[in-house]
Design a protein around this motif. Sequence first.
Motif, PDB file in Angstrom:
ATOM      1  N   THR A  64      66.931  74.273  30.012  1.00 22.71           N
ATOM      2  CA  THR A  64      67.389  72.938  30.422  1.00 22.71           C
ATOM      3  C   THR A  64      66.902  71.898  29.423  1.00 22.71           C
ATOM      4  OG1 THR A  64      67.255  73.590  32.750  1.00 22.71           O
ATOM      5  CG2 THR A  64      67.415  71.232  32.279  1.00 22.71           C
ATOM      6  N   ILE A  65      67.834  71.110  28.915  1.00 25.24           N
ATOM      7  CA  ILE A  65      67.522  70.018  27.998  1.00 25.24           C
ATOM      8  C   ILE A  65      68.025  68.718  28.608  1.00 25.24           C
ATOM      9  CG2 ILE A  65      67.799  69.098  25.665  1.00 25.24           C
ATOM     10  CD1 ILE A  65      68.569  71.966  24.787  1.00 25.24           C
ATOM     11  N   ALA A  66      67.166  67.715  28.632  1.00 27.86           N
ATOM     12  CA  ALA A  66      67.530  66.382  29.126  1.00 27.86           C
ATOM     13  C   ALA A  66      67.516  65.405  27.960  1.00 27.86           C
ATOM     14  CB  ALA A  66      66.566  65.943  30.222  1.00 27.86           C
ATOM     15  N   TRP A  67      68.570  64.602  27.851  1.00 29.92           N
ATOM     16  CA  TRP A  67      68.758  63.706  26.689  1.00 29.92           C
ATOM     17  C   TRP A  67      69.181  62.335  27.172  1.00 29.92           C
ATOM     18  CZ3 TRP A  67      73.101  61.242  24.512  1.00 29.92           C
ATOM     19  CH2 TRP A  67      73.074  60.944  23.151  1.00 29.92           C
ATOM     20  N   TRP A  68      68.427  61.326  26.784  1.00 32.48           N
ATOM     21  CA  TRP A  68      68.756  59.941  27.129  1.00 32.48           C
ATOM     22  C   TRP A  68      67.955  59.044  26.202  1.00 32.48           C
ATOM     23  CZ3 TRP A  68      67.956  57.562  32.719  1.00 32.48           C
ATOM     24  CH2 TRP A  68      68.514  56.286  32.759  1.00 32.48           C
ATOM     25  N   PRO A  69      68.444  58.826  24.982  1.00 27.07           N
ATOM     26  CA  PRO A  69      67.692  58.053  23.996  1.00 27.07           C
ATOM     27  C   PRO A  69      67.261  56.697  24.544  1.00 27.07           C
ATOM     28  CG  PRO A  69      69.589  59.084  22.970  1.00 27.07           C
ATOM     29  CD  PRO A  69      69.735  59.313  24.443  1.00 27.07           C
ATOM     30  N   GLY A  70      66.003  56.365  24.301  1.00 27.63           N
ATOM     31  CA  GLY A  70      65.459  55.104  24.777  1.00 27.63           C
ATOM     32  C   GLY A  70      64.802  55.209  26.137  1.00 27.63           C
ATOM     33  N   THR A  71      65.080  56.283  26.870  1.00 29.26           N
ATOM     34  CA  THR A  71      64.475  56.484  28.197  1.00 29.26           C
ATOM     35  C   THR A  71      63.678  57.775  28.252  1.00 29.26           C
ATOM     36  OG1 THR A  71      66.235  55.224  29.287  1.00 29.26           O
ATOM     37  CG2 THR A  71      64.928  56.714  30.667  1.00 29.26           C
ATOM     38  N   ILE A  72      64.281  58.868  27.818  1.00 29.64           N
ATOM     39  CA  ILE A  72      63.577  60.148  27.752  1.00 29.64           C
ATOM     40  C   ILE A  72      62.943  60.270  26.372  1.00 29.64           C
ATOM     41  CG2 ILE A  72      63.862  62.653  27.724  1.00 29.64           C
ATOM     42  CD1 ILE A  72      66.110  62.330  29.752  1.00 29.64           C
ATOM     43  N   PRO A  73      61.629  60.441  26.290  1.00 27.64           N
ATOM     44  CA  PRO A  73      60.981  60.525  24.970  1.00 27.64           C
ATOM     45  C   PRO A  73      61.443  61.745  24.197  1.00 27.64           C
ATOM     46  CG  PRO A  73      59.426  61.079  26.733  1.00 27.64           C
ATOM     47  CD  PRO A  73      60.670  60.563  27.401  1.00 27.64           C
ATOM     48  N   GLY A  74      61.782  61.546  22.945  1.00 29.41           N
ATOM     49  CA  GLY A  74      62.305  62.622  22.118  1.00 29.41           C
ATOM     50  C   GLY A  74      61.242  63.629  21.715  1.00 29.41           C
ATOM     51  N   GLY A  75      61.688  64.871  21.499  1.00 31.78           N
ATOM     52  CA  GLY A  75      60.793  65.907  21.024  1.00 31.78           C
ATOM     53  C   GLY A  75      59.711  66.297  22.005  1.00 31.78           C
ATOM     54  N   THR A  76      59.976  66.135  23.302  1.00 26.93           N
ATOM     55  CA  THR A  76      58.957  66.421  24.305  1.00 26.93           C
ATOM     56  C   THR A  76      59.313  67.670  25.103  1.00 26.93           C
ATOM     57  OG1 THR A  76      60.048  64.869  25.829  1.00 26.93           O
ATOM     58  CG2 THR A  76      58.189  64.037  24.542  1.00 26.93           C
ATOM     59  N   GLU A  77      58.320  68.181  25.816  1.00 22.74           N
ATOM     60  CA  GLU A  77      58.475  69.392  26.606  1.00 22.74           C
ATOM     61  C   GLU A  77      57.829  69.178  27.968  1.00 22.74           C
ATOM     62  OE1 GLU A  77      56.533  73.609  25.945  1.00 22.74           O
ATOM     63  OE2 GLU A  77      58.215  73.332  24.542  1.00 22.74           O
ATOM     64  N   CYS A  78      58.480  69.637  29.016  1.00 23.12           N
ATOM     65  CA  CYS A  78      57.954  69.526  30.369  1.00 23.12           C
ATOM     66  C   CYS A  78      57.756  70.926  30.939  1.00 23.12           C
ATOM     67  CB  CYS A  78      58.891  68.727  31.275  1.00 23.12           C
ATOM     68  SG  CYS A  78      58.283  68.566  32.976  1.00 23.12           S
ATOM     69  N   ALA A  79      56.517  71.230  31.337  1.00 23.40           N
ATOM     70  CA  ALA A  79      56.191  72.543  31.887  1.00 23.40           C
ATOM     71  C   ALA A  79      55.958  72.492  33.388  1.00 23.40           C
ATOM     72  CB  ALA A  79      54.957  73.109  31.182  1.00 23.40           C
ATOM     73  N   GLU A  80      56.338  71.378  34.035  1.00 23.10           N
ATOM     74  CA  GLU A  80      56.195  71.270  35.482  1.00 23.10           C
ATOM     75  C   GLU A  80      57.345  72.002  36.184  1.00 23.10           C
ATOM     76  OE1 GLU A  80      53.639  69.816  37.236  1.00 23.10           O
ATOM     77  OE2 GLU A  80      52.678  69.638  35.263  1.00 23.10           O
ATOM     78  N   VAL A  81      57.074  72.513  37.375  1.00 20.13           N
ATOM     79  CA  VAL A  81      58.101  73.214  38.138  1.00 20.13           C
ATOM     80  C   VAL A  81      59.145  72.218  38.635  1.00 20.13           C
ATOM     81  CG1 VAL A  81      58.580  74.586  40.205  1.00 20.13           C
ATOM     82  CG2 VAL A  81      56.522  75.040  38.848  1.00 20.13           C
ATOM     83  N   ALA A  82      60.393  72.499  38.323  1.00 19.22           N
ATOM     84  CA  ALA A  82      61.514  71.660  38.758  1.00 19.22           C
ATOM     85  C   ALA A  82      62.702  72.564  39.052  1.00 19.22           C
ATOM     86  CB  ALA A  82      61.857  70.623  37.692  1.00 19.22           C
ATOM     87  N   SER A  83      63.765  71.961  39.572  1.00 18.21           N
ATOM     88  CA  SER A  83      64.926  72.741  39.981  1.00 18.21           C
ATOM     89  C   SER A  83      66.199  71.953  39.730  1.00 18.21           C
ATOM     90  CB  SER A  83      64.818  73.090  41.472  1.00 18.21           C
ATOM     91  OG  SER A  83      66.047  73.566  41.971  1.00 18.21           O
ATOM     92  N   LEU A  84      67.305  72.678  39.577  1.00 23.96           N
ATOM     93  CA  LEU A  84      68.597  72.005  39.484  1.00 23.96           C
ATOM     94  C   LEU A  84      68.911  71.222  40.751  1.00 23.96           C
ATOM     95  CD1 LEU A  84      70.860  74.645  37.673  1.00 23.96           C
ATOM     96  CD2 LEU A  84      69.647  72.682  36.704  1.00 23.96           C
TER      97      LEU A  84
END
Length: 479
Positions: free
Chosen positions: A314-334
């Motif tokens: 899963t990749i989330a993209w929203w320039p200016g809101t989502i910081p670029g080049g980052t990784e999230c290892a928290e448990v999440a779901s669709l």
Amino acid sequence: MALVKQLRMVVTLSLVLLLLGVQETLWAQDARPPNVIVILCDNLGYGDVGCYGSKVHRTPSLDQMAAEGMKFTDLYAASGVCTPSRAALLTGCYPPRVDMHKSDTGGAVLQPVSPKGLSPSEITIAELLKTKGYATTIIGKWHLGDQLPFLPTRQGFDSFYGIPYSDDMTPREGKPWPDLPLMRDEVVIDAPVDLNEATRLYTLEAIRFITDNRNRPFFLYLPQAMPGSTRAPYASEAFRGKSENGPWGDSVEELDWSTGQILKTLKLLQLEERTLVIWTSDNGAPRRSPVQGSNEPLKGWGYTTAEGGMRVPTIAWWPGTIPGGTECAEVASLMDLYPTIAHLAGAPLPHDRMIDGKDILPLLKGTPGAKSPHEAFYYYMFDQLQAVRSGDWKLYLPLPSVKGGWQQEKEAFARPRLFNLKEDLQETNDVAKQNPQIVEQMLLLAAKIQADLGDDENPGPGRRPAGHFASPTARVLPK
């Protein structure tokens, strides 16, 4: 002279009004909620793209998307198979809660001309967004019921262009199904559809929708048909035979191209800072011989409750809101997309029903200290709870019998098995005996959801019925 002054005054006033109008438009744009695009691949594995470790597929667009956005390492589909996974995404609920955990015949997914479908009483993401003035469309594979009351146009989508179920559901011996139809809204426009052209045509349709709705908030749900469920995935001529991994790789590389075209369109229209894009898959790559897709470094295959079956790239993209080049290892779901998108749109969640997803906007924004909002994540196969995750721990429950004809190591379900997923992605080191207190805590979490949703053939009070249509008919080309 007086006339000249009057003309100057008119011109000046016109310029002032024009500037005010431009400013009001900018203010209106600043105030409007963000656009949302959800791109959902079909059966694409965790390790099938470059930024998740693939060495055989060229995915420069997705790799760039991850470099400009956030990569989730521990995000799950709510099922290891197609129909329940998609129902969960669109409703924010575990599949058994909305009775989409199995088909009317007891199978894992809905088949053509089924009397069952996602209940019209459910409130989809699209229906929530319609209340806030969004233009909504689905382009691609639906698979939540092919009868008229269950079609996307009856579930909050302004338009539908795509196929109503899986690419492999075509007429053959023992399966008197109609030719696989391509639909626009509620009408079949071609049958059988040329699946080699599916990704290309869906991409062109998506770009057209984005361009036509660039001046208003929009929701584009793009559930791609590929790599799909057939043994030989499809790709257009420009990509066929070009990858290092046969037809599977060809389709993956065309999906990468498709995503790149959509992101380029957003940038060209200067919509990138106004648009949240989520790219993901409905479940892991299925087991094939010879091997096609990859779920590495996870254990197992699609259609199971192993990590490789339900943890999705899963990749989330929203320039200016989502910081670029980052990784999230928290448990999440669709399932979390439902309340998160509702929050962004300013749409209140329904108060008359349970929603299992949680708002993960703090995770998307990279808020310091943001943690998973989930006490536990539950792995269902059909209506059977097979495993629970809490934090880094995953417990497979002891089961007298195991549902799912694709499950591996069925004998292993004879006892509780505990794995630390942070240290053991391959789920090889069972540490249940060394951690009896953790096992007990996880069993209590399992009992909590079972009291709500039930288990096996014993439905709990938290379940809601699916839709049923008494006289189903095939979707065919009009004569």
